[in-house]
Design a protein around this motif. Structure first.
Motif, PDB file in Angstrom:
ATOM      1  N   LEU A  60       0.826  -1.208   0.000  1.00 47.02           N
ATOM      2  CA  LEU A  60       0.000   0.000   0.000  1.00 47.02           C
ATOM      3  C   LEU A  60       0.863   1.263   0.000  1.00 47.02           C
ATOM      4  O   LEU A  60       0.477   2.279  -0.601  1.00 47.02           O
ATOM      5  CB  LEU A  60      -0.940  -0.009   1.205  1.00 47.02           C
ATOM      6  CG  LEU A  60      -2.067  -1.043   1.129  1.00 47.02           C
ATOM      7  CD1 LEU A  60      -2.762  -1.195   2.472  1.00 47.02           C
ATOM      8  CD2 LEU A  60      -3.077  -0.665   0.042  1.00 47.02           C
ATOM      9  N   CYS A  61       2.017   1.230   0.663  1.00 46.61           N
ATOM     10  CA  CYS A  61       2.944   2.366   0.578  1.00 46.61           C
ATOM     11  C   CYS A  61       3.290   2.663  -0.872  1.00 46.61           C
ATOM     12  O   CYS A  61       3.241   3.817  -1.323  1.00 46.61           O
ATOM     13  CB  CYS A  61       4.232   2.067   1.360  1.00 46.61           C
ATOM     14  SG  CYS A  61       4.119   2.233   3.146  1.00 46.61           S
ATOM     15  N   TRP A  62       3.636   1.607  -1.606  1.00 44.32           N
ATOM     16  CA  TRP A  62       4.017   1.789  -3.010  1.00 44.32           C
ATOM     17  C   TRP A  62       2.845   2.308  -3.846  1.00 44.32           C
ATOM     18  O   TRP A  62       3.017   3.201  -4.673  1.00 44.32           O
ATOM     19  CB  TRP A  62       4.560   0.470  -3.571  1.00 44.32           C
ATOM     20  CG  TRP A  62       6.037   0.369  -3.359  1.00 44.32           C
ATOM     21  CD1 TRP A  62       6.697  -0.182  -2.297  1.00 44.32           C
ATOM     22  CD2 TRP A  62       7.036   0.890  -4.228  1.00 44.32           C
ATOM     23  NE1 TRP A  62       8.051  -0.045  -2.456  1.00 44.32           N
ATOM     24  CE2 TRP A  62       8.291   0.601  -3.634  1.00 44.32           C
ATOM     25  CE3 TRP A  62       7.008   1.552  -5.448  1.00 44.32           C
ATOM     26  CZ2 TRP A  62       9.498   0.975  -4.229  1.00 44.32           C
ATOM     27  CZ3 TRP A  62       8.210   1.922  -6.050  1.00 44.32           C
ATOM     28  CH2 TRP A  62       9.443   1.632  -5.432  1.00 44.32           C
ATOM     29  N   LEU A  63       1.677   1.738  -3.639  1.00 43.38           N
ATOM     30  CA  LEU A  63       0.513   2.191  -4.414  1.00 43.38           C
ATOM     31  C   LEU A  63       0.178   3.643  -4.104  1.00 43.38           C
ATOM     32  O   LEU A  63      -0.181   4.414  -5.003  1.00 43.38           O
ATOM     33  CB  LEU A  63      -0.685   1.286  -4.131  1.00 43.38           C
ATOM     34  CG  LEU A  63      -0.585  -0.138  -4.687  1.00 43.38           C
ATOM     35  CD1 LEU A  63      -1.765  -0.980  -4.220  1.00 43.38           C
ATOM     36  CD2 LEU A  63      -0.515  -0.126  -6.220  1.00 43.38           C
ATOM     37  N   ASN A  64       0.315   4.042  -2.847  1.00 43.46           N
ATOM     38  CA  ASN A  64       0.060   5.432  -2.462  1.00 43.46           C
ATOM     39  C   ASN A  64       1.078   6.369  -3.122  1.00 43.46           C
ATOM     40  O   ASN A  64       0.726   7.452  -3.645  1.00 43.46           O
ATOM     41  CB  ASN A  64       0.117   5.553  -0.938  1.00 43.46           C
ATOM     42  CG  ASN A  64      -0.648   6.753  -0.397  1.00 43.46           C
ATOM     43  OD1 ASN A  64      -1.244   6.691   0.683  1.00 43.46           O
ATOM     44  ND2 ASN A  64      -0.640   7.875  -1.113  1.00 43.46           N
ATOM     45  N   ILE A  65       2.344   5.961  -3.109  1.00 44.14           N
ATOM     46  CA  ILE A  65       3.398   6.780  -3.720  1.00 44.14           C
ATOM     47  C   ILE A  65       3.198   6.897  -5.232  1.00 44.14           C
ATOM     48  O   ILE A  65       3.320   7.982  -5.823  1.00 44.14           O
ATOM     49  CB  ILE A  65       4.785   6.187  -3.385  1.00 44.14           C
ATOM     50  CG1 ILE A  65       5.094   6.377  -1.890  1.00 44.14           C
ATOM     51  CG2 ILE A  65       5.883   6.849  -4.224  1.00 44.14           C
ATOM     52  CD1 ILE A  65       6.255   5.550  -1.387  1.00 44.14           C
ATOM     53  N   ILE A  66       2.862   5.779  -5.866  1.00 46.37           N
ATOM     54  CA  ILE A  66       2.616   5.795  -7.316  1.00 46.37           C
ATOM     55  C   ILE A  66       1.418   6.678  -7.647  1.00 46.37           C
ATOM     56  O   ILE A  66       1.443   7.450  -8.613  1.00 46.37           O
ATOM     57  CB  ILE A  66       2.396   4.356  -7.834  1.00 46.37           C
ATOM     58  CG1 ILE A  66       3.704   3.548  -7.732  1.00 46.37           C
ATOM     59  CG2 ILE A  66       1.902   4.367  -9.284  1.00 46.37           C
ATOM     60  CD1 ILE A  66       3.517   2.051  -7.924  1.00 46.37           C
ATOM     61  N   ALA A  67       0.362   6.567  -6.837  1.00 48.56           N
ATOM     62  CA  ALA A  67      -0.829   7.391  -7.076  1.00 48.56           C
ATOM     63  C   ALA A  67      -0.509   8.868  -6.962  1.00 48.56           C
ATOM     64  O   ALA A  67      -1.083   9.702  -7.683  1.00 48.56           O
ATOM     65  CB  ALA A  67      -1.923   7.007  -6.074  1.00 48.56           C
ATOM     66  N   SER A  68       0.413   9.222  -6.086  1.00 52.38           N
ATOM     67  CA  SER A  68       0.787  10.624  -5.912  1.00 52.38           C
ATOM     68  C   SER A  68       1.724  11.108  -7.012  1.00 52.38           C
ATOM     69  O   SER A  68       1.547  12.192  -7.564  1.00 52.38           O
ATOM     70  CB  SER A  68       1.453  10.808  -4.546  1.00 52.38           C
ATOM     71  OG  SER A  68       1.843  12.145  -4.358  1.00 52.38           O
ATOM     72  N   LYS A  69       2.703  10.278  -7.366  1.00 51.16           N
ATOM     73  CA  LYS A  69       3.710  10.692  -8.355  1.00 51.16           C
ATOM     74  C   LYS A  69       3.240  10.485  -9.793  1.00 51.16           C
ATOM     75  O   LYS A  69       3.794  11.082 -10.722  1.00 51.16           O
ATOM     76  CB  LYS A  69       5.014   9.915  -8.132  1.00 51.16           C
ATOM     77  CG  LYS A  69       5.787  10.370  -6.894  1.00 51.16           C
ATOM     78  CD  LYS A  69       7.101   9.621  -6.775  1.00 51.16           C
ATOM     79  CE  LYS A  69       7.970  10.210  -5.681  1.00 51.16           C
ATOM     80  NZ  LYS A  69       8.537  11.524  -6.029  1.00 51.16           N
ATOM     81  N   LYS A  70       2.278   9.576  -9.962  1.00 55.27           N
ATOM     82  CA  LYS A  70       1.738   9.277 -11.293  1.00 55.27           C
ATOM     83  C   LYS A  70       2.852   8.904 -12.272  1.00 55.27           C
ATOM     84  O   LYS A  70       2.980   9.459 -13.374  1.00 55.27           O
ATOM     85  CB  LYS A  70       0.918  10.457 -11.830  1.00 55.27           C
ATOM     86  CG  LYS A  70      -0.320  10.749 -10.996  1.00 55.27           C
ATOM     87  CD  LYS A  70      -1.126  11.915 -11.536  1.00 55.27           C
ATOM     88  CE  LYS A  70      -2.463  12.059 -10.839  1.00 55.27           C
ATOM     89  NZ  LYS A  70      -2.374  12.143  -9.362  1.00 55.27           N
ATOM     90  N   ASP A  71       3.676   7.954 -11.851  1.00 58.59           N
ATOM     91  CA  ASP A  71       4.786   7.487 -12.676  1.00 58.59           C
ATOM     92  C   ASP A  71       4.965   5.995 -12.454  1.00 58.59           C
ATOM     93  O   ASP A  71       4.373   5.410 -11.541  1.00 58.59           O
ATOM     94  CB  ASP A  71       6.068   8.246 -12.319  1.00 58.59           C
ATOM     95  CG  ASP A  71       7.022   8.369 -13.503  1.00 58.59           C
ATOM     96  OD1 ASP A  71       6.874   7.587 -14.472  1.00 58.59           O
ATOM     97  OD2 ASP A  71       7.918   9.223 -13.458  1.00 58.59           O
ATOM     98  N   SER A  72       5.796   5.374 -13.267  1.00 62.42           N
ATOM     99  CA  SER A  72       6.003   3.935 -13.170  1.00 62.42           C
ATOM    100  C   SER A  72       6.964   3.596 -12.037  1.00 62.42           C
ATOM    101  O   SER A  72       7.739   4.444 -11.560  1.00 62.42           O
ATOM    102  CB  SER A  72       6.567   3.390 -14.485  1.00 62.42           C
ATOM    103  OG  SER A  72       7.904   3.846 -14.674  1.00 62.42           O
TER     104      SER A  72
END
Length: 517
Positions: free
Chosen positions: A357-369
């Motif tokens: 979930l940490c990773w998904l939250n970070i990806i959702a914020s940064k909008k990058d791969s």
């Protein structure tokens, strides 16, 4: 062994004999669903009744992931907990079973307690067990027997509620609704029900994003260790032609994690560093983090983040109990081990689904791969190129010979040059706990080079056949132009130095590792 007459009972009584119970003491109880889990739970309930507990809280069906058990201990303020698991080891009638005791903070028992349990096990003469019928552990609710209570709870809901309080579920849900694809592999182990509740029921992901999520008593006949070797089904998908954007796996008892992008593997050391660097993007950590900690074999990537953030970074022996002391004292918020374990102060165990979930939250914020996020991190901090080579099931005498051979060179290795690397110093890592002053020695052999690179050798205690030698190899690479290199290629010279210094091939007959991560 656990099925031998009286073995389980003597094991559990050795734990109970170390405890001084207050009035109305409550025990948390559950496990990872492996073979013998349900049988052991009934025995432990009866023993708890006879040993002075007023109540036992059990996960429905006997299921509790290790981080969920820690959460139950803390949320319900129980006296402690017994977790039935052999972690990431295989399960089944001819495979592994295990028991561990967690204290009131939700974390693994410290060494003073485990040593007392061991001493009790050597002199035990009797055990106490109540003559009561088996308890229904599949129906949520409370059963009373002569004033003793057994409460069956939905631990999946409790854990998912905690996660929803910590992360931006709206942002993650929007990410998934916008076409971002993921694949989660529970490896036929305990996180399957938790993953279904989180990803399907609460975040709206399609059922197809889950694999191997039915809890099996033998974990589908597999080895539930989330690494590139044993999670090969997921790895094949993530490196295939139709690879999802994000992949993750967790282990037997749910405390470990592996993170993958589209054809891209994130080392656990890099994952810890990246979560620390981006913790402010996660609601639970927006106010900042107190500090970070890593086990000694874990790469120094998080050290660089801590330095830039001007927060403390602690290097501890391997074992989550060392992190628990630091978290209880408010010294650290995030911590991790290179062996695919990451966690924070929300519980006192490493937590696989929390890391996902940490990773998904970070990806959702940064909008990058995943790959771009990691490479941007390397560009900012430099890359700690890192790999671990495991040599499993080595005869114990041979493994000890390897360690003794390395240690015998400590007086002569400093200032020696091996190719382009010169040894600066070497030692056997010891740790003085900054909270309670306890000292842990002989925690791993370190060979440190003058450019900051290092090689670490350790014997691991998590196998059940012979010994496992782990070799950790790390080289710092500041040059962005070289960040694309595969770790094994980039570390080729260091790997040869490690095998030469250890004389491992001659002393064990092994020519290659069992597992490379």
């Amino acid at each position: 062994m656990f099925q031998q007459a009286h073995y389980l009972e003597n094991f559990v009584q050795s734990i109970f004999d170390t405890l001084s119970l207050p009035d109305n003491a409550v025990l948390t109880l559950g496990g990872d669903g492996r073979f013998y889990n349900r049988t052991a739970i009934q025995t432990i309930i009866k023993m708890a009744a006879a040993n002075g507990f007023s109540k036992v809280i059990v996960g429905q069906g006997g299921i509790l992931s290790t981080p969920a058990a820690s959460n139950v201990i803390r949320q319900y303020k129980t006296f402690g907990g017994i977790i039935l698991s052999a972690s990431h080891n295989p399960a089944g009638p001819d495979e592994d079973f295990g028991i561990k005791y967690n204290t009131a903070n939700g974390g693994p028992a410290p060494e003073k307690i485990t040593e007392a349990i061991f001493e009790n096990s050597k002199k035990i003469q009797e055990y106490k067990i109540a003559d009561i019928a088996d308890i229904d552990i599949d129906t949520i609710g409370e059963t009373l027997v002569n004033g003793f209570a057994v409460e069956v709870i939905n631990s999946v809901t409790d854990y998912a509620d905690l996660m929803e309080q910590m992360f931006d579920f709206s942002a993650i849900k929007a990410l998934l609704a916008d076409g971002f694809t993921l694949k989660f592999d529970a490896m036929h182990a305990v996180t399957g029900p938790y993953a279904k509740e989180l990803f399907i029921n609460r975040l709206g992901a399609p059922e197809s994003c889950l694999m191997n999520c039915a809890v099996s008593e033998d974990f589908g006949g597999g080895h539930p260790d989330p690494n590139l070797t044993y999670a090969h089904d997921l790895v094949d998908i993530m490196y295939g032609e139709q690879a999802p954007d994000f992949g993750a796996a967790s282990d037997g008892d749910g405390d470990r994690n592996m993170i993958l992008g589209n054809r891209f593997f994130v080392t656990p050391s890099d994952s810890l560093a990246l979560i620390a660097a981006n913790a402010h993007l996660i609601p639970a950590y927006q106010a900042g983090i107190a500090g970070v900690a890593r086990s000694m074999p874990t790469s120094g990537a998080v050290d660089l983040v801590a330095k830039k953030m001007n927060i403390d970074c602690y290097e501890t022996p391997t074992g989550w109990k060392f992190f628990g002391n630091l978290m209880d004292a408010g010294k650290v918020t995030l911590c991790g081990e290179e062996s695919f374990g990451t966690g924070s102060s929300h519980v006192r165990e490493k937590d696989g689904l929390w890391a996902v979930l940490c990773w998904l939250n970070i990806i959702a914020s940064k909008k990058d791969s995943v790959e771009n996020i990691v490479k941007a991190h390397w560009a900012e901090y430099g890359r700690n190129v890192y790999s671990r080579h495991d040599y499993e099931a080595i005869p114990t005498e041979d493994a000890n010979r390897v360690i003794d051979h390395i240690r015998s060179q400590f007086n002569t290795l400093p200032n020696q040059t091996f190719g382009s690397y010169t040894v600066k110093t070497c030692d056997d890592f010891s740790y003085t706990d900054p909270v309670d002053g306890s000292v842990s020695q002989l925690q791993g052999l370190r060979i440190l080079f003058d450019d900051g690179s290092r090689i670490v050798f350790r014997l691991s205690g998590t196998g059940t056949q012979g010994a496992t030698i782990r070799i950790y190899i790390e080289a710092f690479e500041p040059d962005v132009a070289k960040h694309h290199l595969d770790a094994q290629d980039a570390l080729q010279e260091m790997i040869k130095i490690a095998t030469d210094i250890s004389n491992l091939e001659k002393l064990t007959g092994r020519t290659k590792p069992t597992v490379i991560t």
